[in-house]
Scaffold this active site. Structure first.
Site, PDB file in Angstrom:
ATOM      1  N   ASN A 189     106.981 -13.979 -21.476  1.00  0.00           N
ATOM      2  CA  ASN A 189     107.448 -15.156 -20.731  1.00  0.00           C
ATOM      3  C   ASN A 189     107.691 -14.811 -19.260  1.00  0.00           C
ATOM      4  OD1 ASN A 189     108.289 -17.795 -20.265  1.00  0.00           O
ATOM      5  ND2 ASN A 189     110.395 -17.405 -20.874  1.00  0.00           N
TER       6      ASN A 189
ATOM      7  N   GLU B 133     101.633 -14.408 -21.860  1.00  0.00           N
ATOM      8  CA  GLU B 133     102.408 -15.117 -20.817  1.00  0.00           C
ATOM      9  C   GLU B 133     102.882 -14.164 -19.720  1.00  0.00           C
ATOM     10  OE1 GLU B 133     104.281 -19.057 -21.211  1.00  0.00           O
ATOM     11  OE2 GLU B 133     104.953 -18.277 -23.131  1.00  0.00           O
TER      12      GLU B 133
ATOM     13  N   ASP C  38     100.363 -14.538 -29.636  1.00  0.00           N
ATOM     14  CA  ASP C  38     101.228 -15.680 -29.896  1.00  0.00           C
ATOM     15  C   ASP C  38     100.337 -16.820 -30.355  1.00  0.00           C
ATOM     16  OD1 ASP C  38     102.855 -17.886 -29.819  1.00  0.00           O
ATOM     17  OD2 ASP C  38     103.471 -17.650 -27.735  1.00  0.00           O
TER      18      ASP C  38
ATOM     19  N   ASN D 291     101.482 -19.606 -31.761  1.00  0.00           N
ATOM     20  CA  ASN D 291     102.217 -20.867 -31.634  1.00  0.00           C
ATOM     21  C   ASN D 291     102.165 -21.702 -32.915  1.00  0.00           C
ATOM     22  OD1 ASN D 291     103.698 -21.201 -29.174  1.00  0.00           O
ATOM     23  ND2 ASN D 291     101.777 -21.155 -28.044  1.00  0.00           N
TER      24      ASN D 291
ATOM     25  N   HIS E 122     110.652 -14.498 -26.717  1.00  0.00           N
ATOM     26  CA  HIS E 122     110.003 -13.881 -27.879  1.00  0.00           C
ATOM     27  C   HIS E 122     110.519 -12.453 -28.040  1.00  0.00           C
ATOM     28  CE1 HIS E 122     106.466 -16.742 -28.323  1.00  0.00           C
ATOM     29  NE2 HIS E 122     106.957 -17.098 -27.151  1.00  0.00           N
TER      30      HIS E 122
END
Lengths: 268, 268
Positions: free
Chosen positions: A6, A32, A145, A147, A243
């Site tokens: 992130n 990310e 990831d 999602n 995360h």
DNA sequence: CGTAGTATG
DNA sequence: CATACTACG
């Protein structure tokens, strides 16, 4: 290790890389990054003992994946073959001999129907790629990831999230298909059957403190690696991102754990 | 007191209002509220013992002035009569009998020629208004951020700033004209001749710690008030903003210091 | 450098 | 709720 950071710069400012260096990791897949390579400091670009690879989004501050490895790969692949999604920096694969490891980041569907449609295009393309991966007999570890949380034990509040992107029935059915029909292995579930093993928590409403989480980060591995999965560890502490990093240990005969890859600054 | 708070919500979060209430102030003029009234909390809207008035910019998060007073004014005036600048929330005047107090915020010229031109339109309009104020015989105190330092003693690095908006020769000459020709009084200078008395410091490069500042916040008062100026205090501590509040005490016969204006919640 | 706004998740 | 980007100063 796979870690949606992130914002790789934000995670670095919280000490991610010094911590990472204590973990004895062969390959790190990051999602990310939220940065383009030219914006990164030396601390992030040149991690001692690792080569680093970046696949950035064209849009500044958005998406982006990276891969760090002790051993320089023989070959690197970028993108999944869908131009618009590839411009978002969502797939980066490195090959070493018979083994391929990729850092992937599936679109989130939570911001509307248009993004959900993109997520489903990404899923469809993965379906095809998984088939090709099984056919070509090589070993694949796709870290990232997705999602999507798979089953009711992979999410805290499954009842209230049945209409939430990330736990939609057809998303879960797609994972069923990937695992049960195609034969891809969820490496975490190969060795850990416990519930409440989450890798992501909303940043709102104290979700992490209450362990109101989702398991949406995976190692997707080809069946020829299933027997090599030894151990899976989620490390929610220290806190670097919304995360938690997911570490999976594989028993492999490859020279992936040389004491120290010379820090040559091979950052691309 | 006049205070450019560089975001009234930010200053409030740093404890501005509790501190303000210890200062025994009759009238507070605020600049750069950077908020519209509907975005403000009760702590900001309803300061106990004060009526509050807000003149917001149409553009969210930008500019805006406010005025707090122990005594409700008889009349309020908004804007200087230039539609585009008035849409930026740069002038708010309250009248009590023969006395008017205004909170003003001159445009900054530092972001380009177009904004400098707007600043100069604001200056021209003030020139006219000052003339009218002297003519109408009432008492005026215009409190605010002029974004101009007057003389070499009003700025730390005057040599290197001679080409910087805020210390341009013609801006300084305009202040000369306002004070020397029109007869407006710089209330701070009426009682304090010291140099290095700054009200603003750049947020960059540790400017405040090194007192690399500018005196750009003023009380502009009509000459009929010059003899009433008793004391001027700049309060750089505590830190609420890149500007320091400027408190000027006036000897006035008006009932501006009633022990407590009833907190009626008269917030407009 | 810091306060805002915005998009995105 | 948090990381970005942007405007503005």
């Amino acid at each position: 290790m796979t870690a949606n950071l992130n914002g790789i710069r934000s995670a670095a400012s919280k000490g991610f890389f010094p911590w990472f260096l204590t973990q004895e990791i062969d390959v790190l897949c990051v999602q990310e990054t939220k940065a383009q390579q030219h914006q990164l400091s030396e601390q992030i670009l040149a991690v001692p003992g690792y080569v680093s690879l970046f696949e950035d989004a064209e849009k500044r501050g958005y998406s982006g994946v990276a891969l760090y490895a002790r051993i320089a790969p023989d070959r690197v692949h970028r993108g999944i073959g869908l131009a618009d999604l590839d411009a978002e920096g969502r797939y980066l694969q490195a090959d070493w001999g018979n083994l391929s490891i990729a850092s992937f980041y599936a679109p989130s569907g939570t911001s509307g129907a248009e993004r959900q449609a993109q997520k489903e295009r990404y899923m469809e393309r993965l379906t095809t790629m998984f088939g090709e991966m099984l056919a070509d007999q090589r070993q694949y570890i796709l870290c990232g990831d997705m999602n999507i949380a798979h089953t009711t034990r992979d999410i805290k509040n499954w009842r209230s999230n049945q209409n939430t992107p990330g736990f939609l029935p057809h998303e879960r059915a797609w994972l069923d298909h990937v695992f049960d029909d195609i034969g891809i292995c969820d490496a975490f579930r190969a060795v850990d059957q416990r519930d409440e093993q989450y890798t992501w928590w909303s940043m709102r409403a104290n979700a992490r403190a209450n362990n109101v989480g989702w398991r949406i980060d995976y190692h997707f591995v080809t069946p020829n690696l299933r027997a090599s999965v030894r151990e899976a560890i989620i490390t929610p502490q220290p806190f670097f991102s919304d995360h938690a990093p997911l570490i999976i240990t594989y028993d492999l005969d490859l020279p992936t754990h040389q004491p120290h890859y010379p820090p040559l600054g091979l950052t691309s």
